[in-house]
Design an enzyme around this catalytic site. Structure first.
Site: not given
Length: 448
Positions: A46, A36, A42, A25
């Site tokens: 939890c 990854e 992303s 950005r």
């Protein structure tokens, strides 16, 4: 030919993807790659206990943004990619069964944390699970469907969330916690409220009992503890996490006394052009003023935001945190922030605490419940050090208020005079936090 990137991010969790997105950005021309190990980026680990409990019908619902979203932002995302070696300006990555070399100008370590497994036998048996990645959740959900009685080792946040969700799908559940009470981030008197809720919901609770072995031929059949043997068809190991620092150590990055990577407020490590963010990195505890470790998603995201800004050439700082967390245990909301009494004592404070139990709404308005607020302060300075809140409703708002007070160095008197909202459907005119502050002021000798 070796491919070169301006920034390589290792780890596609909250910190890593926030950092990569921030860079693109701010500086769209910069070449950014993310590596990854798992199939997903992303995502929300939890949410895994609630996936077990059926709240999320598909594992994809736990993914905030897909890989394609980030690729459209101009980020080169590599999944199932394991970074096996890093050195200054160089990374070796295992991709699809072969290894490939990449060069970098800046590196962001967002490798997160790994399960902290106890030193017991049988962890490799079929039917033994940890919950850290979405793949972990998929395997566990498939397997646990046929289980009748499930053991959970560890009575912390994740362990108790797993317990509730296993009960929700009809499983018998037995919990083993080696410490004298559940939820070690709470004081024993507050944890007792949680233990009562577990017992009321038919959870078999074994406190102060350490598991020595998970036994079975090929699959879990029983657990052996220092006090007995217990049948189980599946086991969840929820004994905490540890920072994943293997690559950081390869680079010679300094590790702090917490075991996590030492960083400054800009998320810079001791090695030039190397940043660390998220569960792998330390942060300043705003109560103690010392480095601490907070493996919590909101903190990880903000650390990633700061690391990305600095890697892009801007100047940003992460001030620190107070360690605020909240969960639900059946019909109780449970939250904490700052220091417990025990931790405060170890940090050299002279803690004094007060605990009040009151109602969440006026008596004439329907639907209210009881709420307990424990407030901890330093007797010498009168400064608030932490708080714990347990109740049937309204816990999140109160712990967030306390967290803001602690982060900004507020006083007990500030809490008493805080302009908190009031209306009968939401709170009594004397908010539970204000009541606790009033009692603490008296305890500290300020007013009668």
């Amino acid at each position: 030919m070796v491919e070169r990137y301006d920034v390589i991010v290792v780890g596609g969790g909250p910190a890593g993807m926030t950092a990569a997105s921030r860079i693109k950005r701010l500086k769209p021309s910069m070449r950014v790659a993310v590596f990854e190990r798992s199939e997903y980026v992303s995502y929300a680990p939890c949410g895994l206990p609630y996936y077990l409990g059926g709240f999320a019908k598909s594992i994809d619902q736990l993914v905030h943004y897909t890989v394609d979203v980030f690729r459209k932002r101009g980020i080169d995302v590599f999944t199932r990619a394991e970074v096996v070696e890093v050195a200054q300006g160089y990374a070796r990555v295992r991709l699809g069964g072969e290894e490939k070399a990449f060069e970098w100008s800046k590196l962001i370590l967002a490798t997160g944390a790994r399960p902290r497994l106890p030193p017991i036998k049988g962890l490799d048996l079929e039917g033994v699970f940890t919950l850290r990645t979405l793949e972990d959740g998929e395997r566990a959900k498939r397997d646990v469907q046929s289980a009748r009685r499930v053991a959970v080792i560890g009575g912390g946040y994740i362990g108790l969330e797993v317990v509730e969700n296993l009960k929700r799908i009809g499983k018998g559940v037995v919990v083993f916690e080696i410490l004298p009470h559940v939820m070690p981030t709470l004081d024993p008197d507050v944890a007792a409220l949680v233990e009562g809720e577990l017992t009321r919901n038919d959870v078999e609770l074994h406190l102060g009992e350490g598991v020595r072995e998970i036994a079975g031929a090929a699959r879990v059949e029983k657990l052996v503890t220092d006090k007995g043997e217990y049948e189980a068809d599946a086991v969840f190991v929820a004994t905490g996490v540890a920072p994943e620092t293997l690559l950081a150590k390869q680079l010679g990055v300094k590790i702090g006394y917490t075991g996590a990577v030492q960083v400054n407020k800009r998320m810079e490590t001791s090695v030039e052009n190397v940043y660390a963010a998220g569960d792998v990195a330390e942060a300043i505890n705003l109560v103690t003023g010392k480095p601490d470790w907070f493996p919590l998603a909101p903190i990880a995201n903000k650390m990633g935001y700061v690391a990305g800004a600095n890697a892009a050439g801007l100047s940003a700082e992460f001030p620190g945190a107070v360690g605020t967390a909240v969960t639900k245990v059946f019909n109780l909301e449970v939250a904490r922030t700052g220091l417990t009494e025990e931790r405060a004592r170890k940090e050299g404070f002279e803690p004094v605490s007060v605990k009040v139990e009151t109602a969440t709404r006026p008596g004439y308005y329907p639907g209210g419940s009881r709420i307990t607020v424990k407030l901890i302060a330093d007797r010498k300075s009168g400064r608030p050090l932490g708080g714990q809140v347990v109740g049937g409703e309204g816990v999140l708002a109160r712990v967030n208020t306390l967290a803001t007070l602690l982060a900004k160095g507020g006083t007990v008197e500030d809490l008493f005079f805080a302009d908190l909202a009031y209306a009968p459907p939401f709170a009594p005119v004397w908010d539970p936090l204000v009541v606790a502050a009033r009692v603490m002021m008296r305890e500290l000798g300020g007013v009668e």
